[in-house]
Scaffold this motif. Structure first.
Motif, mmCIF file in Angstrom:
data_model
loop_
_atom_site.group_PDB
_atom_site.id
_atom_site.type_symbol
_atom_site.label_atom_id
_atom_site.label_comp_id
_atom_site.label_asym_id
_atom_site.label_seq_id
_atom_site.Cartn_x
_atom_site.Cartn_y
_atom_site.Cartn_z
ATOM 1 N N VAL A 299 -13.752 -5.758 -11.829
ATOM 2 C CA VAL A 299 -13.550 -5.792 -10.388
ATOM 3 C C VAL A 299 -14.690 -5.059 -9.703
ATOM 4 O O VAL A 299 -15.457 -4.333 -10.340
ATOM 5 N N SER A 300 -14.785 -5.252 -8.401
ATOM 6 C CA SER A 300 -15.833 -4.601 -7.626
ATOM 7 C C SER A 300 -15.252 -4.112 -6.314
ATOM 8 O O SER A 300 -14.496 -4.835 -5.651
ATOM 9 N N ASP A 301 -15.604 -2.889 -5.932
ATOM 10 C CA ASP A 301 -15.180 -2.353 -4.640
ATOM 11 C C ASP A 301 -16.376 -2.102 -3.732
ATOM 12 O O ASP A 301 -16.280 -1.390 -2.733
ATOM 13 N N GLY A 302 -17.518 -2.682 -4.111
ATOM 14 C CA GLY A 302 -18.719 -2.550 -3.300
ATOM 15 C C GLY A 302 -19.851 -3.339 -3.922
ATOM 16 O O GLY A 302 -19.754 -3.774 -5.071
ATOM 17 N N PRO A 303 -20.927 -3.550 -3.182
ATOM 18 C CA PRO A 303 -22.066 -4.313 -3.718
ATOM 19 C C PRO A 303 -22.604 -3.693 -5.007
ATOM 20 O O PRO A 303 -22.833 -2.489 -5.076
ATOM 21 N N ASP A 304 -22.765 -4.531 -6.017
ATOM 22 C CA ASP A 304 -23.350 -4.101 -7.297
ATOM 23 C C ASP A 304 -22.580 -2.955 -7.945
ATOM 24 O O ASP A 304 -23.161 -2.109 -8.633
ATOM 25 N N HIS A 305 -21.279 -2.889 -7.709
ATOM 26 C CA HIS A 305 -20.469 -1.835 -8.338
ATOM 27 C C HIS A 305 -19.262 -2.469 -9.019
ATOM 28 O O HIS A 305 -18.163 -2.493 -8.480
ATOM 29 N N GLY A 306 -19.497 -3.019 -10.198
ATOM 30 C CA GLY A 306 -18.421 -3.622 -10.968
ATOM 31 C C GLY A 306 -17.962 -2.710 -12.083
ATOM 32 O O GLY A 306 -18.766 -1.990 -12.687
ATOM 33 N N PHE A 307 -16.657 -2.705 -12.356
ATOM 34 C CA PHE A 307 -16.116 -1.873 -13.424
ATOM 35 C C PHE A 307 -14.849 -2.519 -13.979
ATOM 36 O O PHE A 307 -14.154 -3.258 -13.276
ATOM 37 N N PRO A 308 -14.555 -2.275 -15.258
ATOM 38 C CA PRO A 308 -13.365 -2.884 -15.873
ATOM 39 C C PRO A 308 -12.090 -2.158 -15.466
ATOM 40 O O PRO A 308 -12.095 -0.942 -15.247
ATOM 41 N N VAL A 309 -11.009 -2.906 -15.363
ATOM 42 C CA VAL A 309 -9.700 -2.317 -15.105
ATOM 43 C C VAL A 309 -8.689 -2.894 -16.085
ATOM 44 O O VAL A 309 -8.817 -4.024 -16.535
ATOM 45 N N MET B 164 0.824 -1.194 0.000
ATOM 46 C CA MET B 164 0.000 0.000 0.000
ATOM 47 C C MET B 164 0.870 1.261 0.000
ATOM 48 O O MET B 164 0.494 2.273 -0.562
ATOM 49 N N ALA B 165 2.060 1.181 0.669
ATOM 50 C CA ALA B 165 2.926 2.361 0.747
ATOM 51 C C ALA B 165 3.396 2.789 -0.633
ATOM 52 O O ALA B 165 3.598 3.986 -0.886
ATOM 53 N N GLU B 166 3.565 1.820 -1.553
ATOM 54 C CA GLU B 166 4.016 2.153 -2.909
ATOM 55 C C GLU B 166 2.903 2.772 -3.735
ATOM 56 O O GLU B 166 3.175 3.424 -4.749
ATOM 57 N N HIS B 167 1.667 2.552 -3.314
ATOM 58 C CA HIS B 167 0.523 3.068 -4.072
ATOM 59 C C HIS B 167 -0.454 3.736 -3.096
ATOM 60 O O HIS B 167 -1.514 3.196 -2.776
ATOM 61 N N PRO B 168 -0.088 4.918 -2.592
ATOM 62 C CA PRO B 168 -0.907 5.569 -1.560
ATOM 63 C C PRO B 168 -2.320 5.933 -2.013
ATOM 64 O O PRO B 168 -3.217 6.066 -1.185
ATOM 65 N N LYS B 169 -2.525 6.083 -3.315
ATOM 66 C CA LYS B 169 -3.843 6.471 -3.817
ATOM 67 C C LYS B 169 -4.675 5.257 -4.263
ATOM 68 O O LYS B 169 -5.812 5.413 -4.700
ATOM 69 N N ALA B 170 -4.105 4.067 -4.135
ATOM 70 C CA ALA B 170 -4.803 2.865 -4.596
ATOM 71 C C ALA B 170 -5.839 2.409 -3.579
ATOM 72 O O ALA B 170 -5.739 2.691 -2.383
ATOM 73 N N ARG B 171 -6.844 1.694 -4.078
ATOM 74 C CA ARG B 171 -7.883 1.129 -3.213
ATOM 75 C C ARG B 171 -8.063 -0.340 -3.585
ATOM 76 O O ARG B 171 -7.837 -0.733 -4.727
ATOM 77 N N PRO B 172 -8.461 -1.161 -2.630
ATOM 78 C CA PRO B 172 -8.649 -2.585 -2.937
ATOM 79 C C PRO B 172 -9.958 -2.827 -3.680
ATOM 80 O O PRO B 172 -10.966 -2.166 -3.445
ATOM 81 N N ALA B 173 -9.931 -3.782 -4.592
ATOM 82 C CA ALA B 173 -11.128 -4.203 -5.325
ATOM 83 C C ALA B 173 -10.972 -5.685 -5.635
ATOM 84 O O ALA B 173 -9.857 -6.183 -5.832
#
Length: 345
Positions: free
Chosen positions: A22-32, A1-10
């Motif tokens: 990927v999804s970072d919440g219920p019913d919230h899928g998006f391509p990466v 996480m330290a190498e990517h301070p602006k990143a979020r888990p999905a």
């Protein structure tokens, strides 16, 4: 996480050739967009990773915007040996708590296939649950199926494996699986085509989301109605991963045959000779158990077959690791010589 301070888990909910959903919440899928090394063929050039080191459904990624920047460590992984002559591992699902091994109570019922699935599942450190579908059709099944099913149930019970027989189309029947589908849990469905995985998924969802198909009457085999792995949130708060039917289940070489055939191993310890091959040696407890009807000869034959397959895969895995270690040493030596000749850049 330290190498990517602006990143979020999905979490990866779908895997495709060009990238991931990927999804970072219920019913919230998006391509990466995936990292380049996740897309290159294995061995293409320096910087690529093996198939099992690439993200799969159930994995957690760090994402920045619409780009994946890192794969987070897994707590469990279900794998199989990939098809082909060269040793590779293929990831089936990651970060799962339970594997539902789905098998229909029809002409496609196969205790030996269940044993093979259990071997791979336990190798990934995940709890297996055998789900026998088409329980509503059991009375009309071939006369040979039910005795085989009952014998298989006895064997599974002796191994401490949970078994649930359900009507995949009936919500009340399928509720028998709820203990393994509590909030925060992840389960994956595995089994051959036509076993009822997609029907089971639809019933658990309470909606016809997954395409289902009819099985052939002559052999109870089905077509691949599920074409790719997908992680789906359930109303219970759990996540379910549906997978396409798998025709080939090759071991990776990391499985423990003894754990899956503890009854055979216990008998082997009682043989007169420590190196008994369980063929015609005197005092063979395994052969005596088979002749007395206490051990299914087909189960023993499958034990021998899977033992050979795992040993062969383990040998190929060790050879591959040795090659990679040699390549690493050779690359370091080459880099050192170049630095000495031309200086570090």
């Amino acid at each position: 996480m330290a190498e990517h301070p602006k990143a979020r888990p999905a979490r990866v909910v779908e895997q495709h050739r060009s990238g991931y959903i990927v999804s970072d919440g219920p019913d919230h899928g998006f391509p990466v967009e995936s990292l380049p090394e996740w897309q290159r063929p294995p061995g293409y050039r320096k910087g690529t990773v093996t198939i099992d080191q690439r993200p799969g459904v159930g994995d957690w990624l760090l994402v920045e915007g619409r780009k994946a920047v890192a794969l987070l460590p897994r707590r469990s992984a279900i794998k199989r040996g990939a098809a082909g002559e060269h040793y590779q591992q293929q990831l089936i699902a990651a970060n799962v708590d339970t594997v539902f091994v789905v098998c229909g109570l029809d002409a496609d019922f196969n205790p030996r296939r269940i044993e093979r699935y259990l071997l791979l599942v336990r190798g990934g450190g995940v709890e297996p649950v055998v789900v026998l579908t088409k329980a509503d059709q059991a009375e009309a099944a071939d006369a040979e199926v039910l005795p085989d099913a009952m014998a298989a149930l006895v064997e599974l019970a002796a191994q401490g494996v949970a078994v649930r027989a359900v009507n995949a189309r009936d919500a009340e029947s399928v509720a028998a699986l709820n203990p393994w589908l509590q909030p925060g849990c992840t389960a994956v469905l595995v089994g051959s085509s036509g076993a009822g995985k997609s029907t089971l998924t639809n019933t658990l969802l309470g909606t016809e989301r997954m395409k289902t198909g009819e099985v052939r009457e002559n052999d109870s085999r089905g077509r691949h109605t599920t074409t790719h792995r997908a992680l789906i949130p359930l109303p219970t708060g759990a996540c379910l991963i549906d997978t396409p039917g798998m025709r080939e289940l090759k071991p990776t070489g990391e499985e423990d045959v003894a754990e899956n055939f503890s009854d055979v191993e216990a008998l082997a310890e009682k043989c007169r000779f420590r190196d008994c091959k369980h063929a015609r040696e005197p005092g063979c407890a395994v052969r005596e158990a088979i002749e007395a009807g206490k051990l299914d000869p087909q189960r023993f034959a499958n034990y021998l077959k899977l033992s050979d397959e795992v040993a062969g895969a383990a040998h190929r895995l060790a050879h591959r690791r040795a090659q990679k270690a040699e390549e690493k040493v050779a690359n370091k030596s080459l880099s050192k010589r170049l630095d000495e000749k031309y200086g570090k850049h």
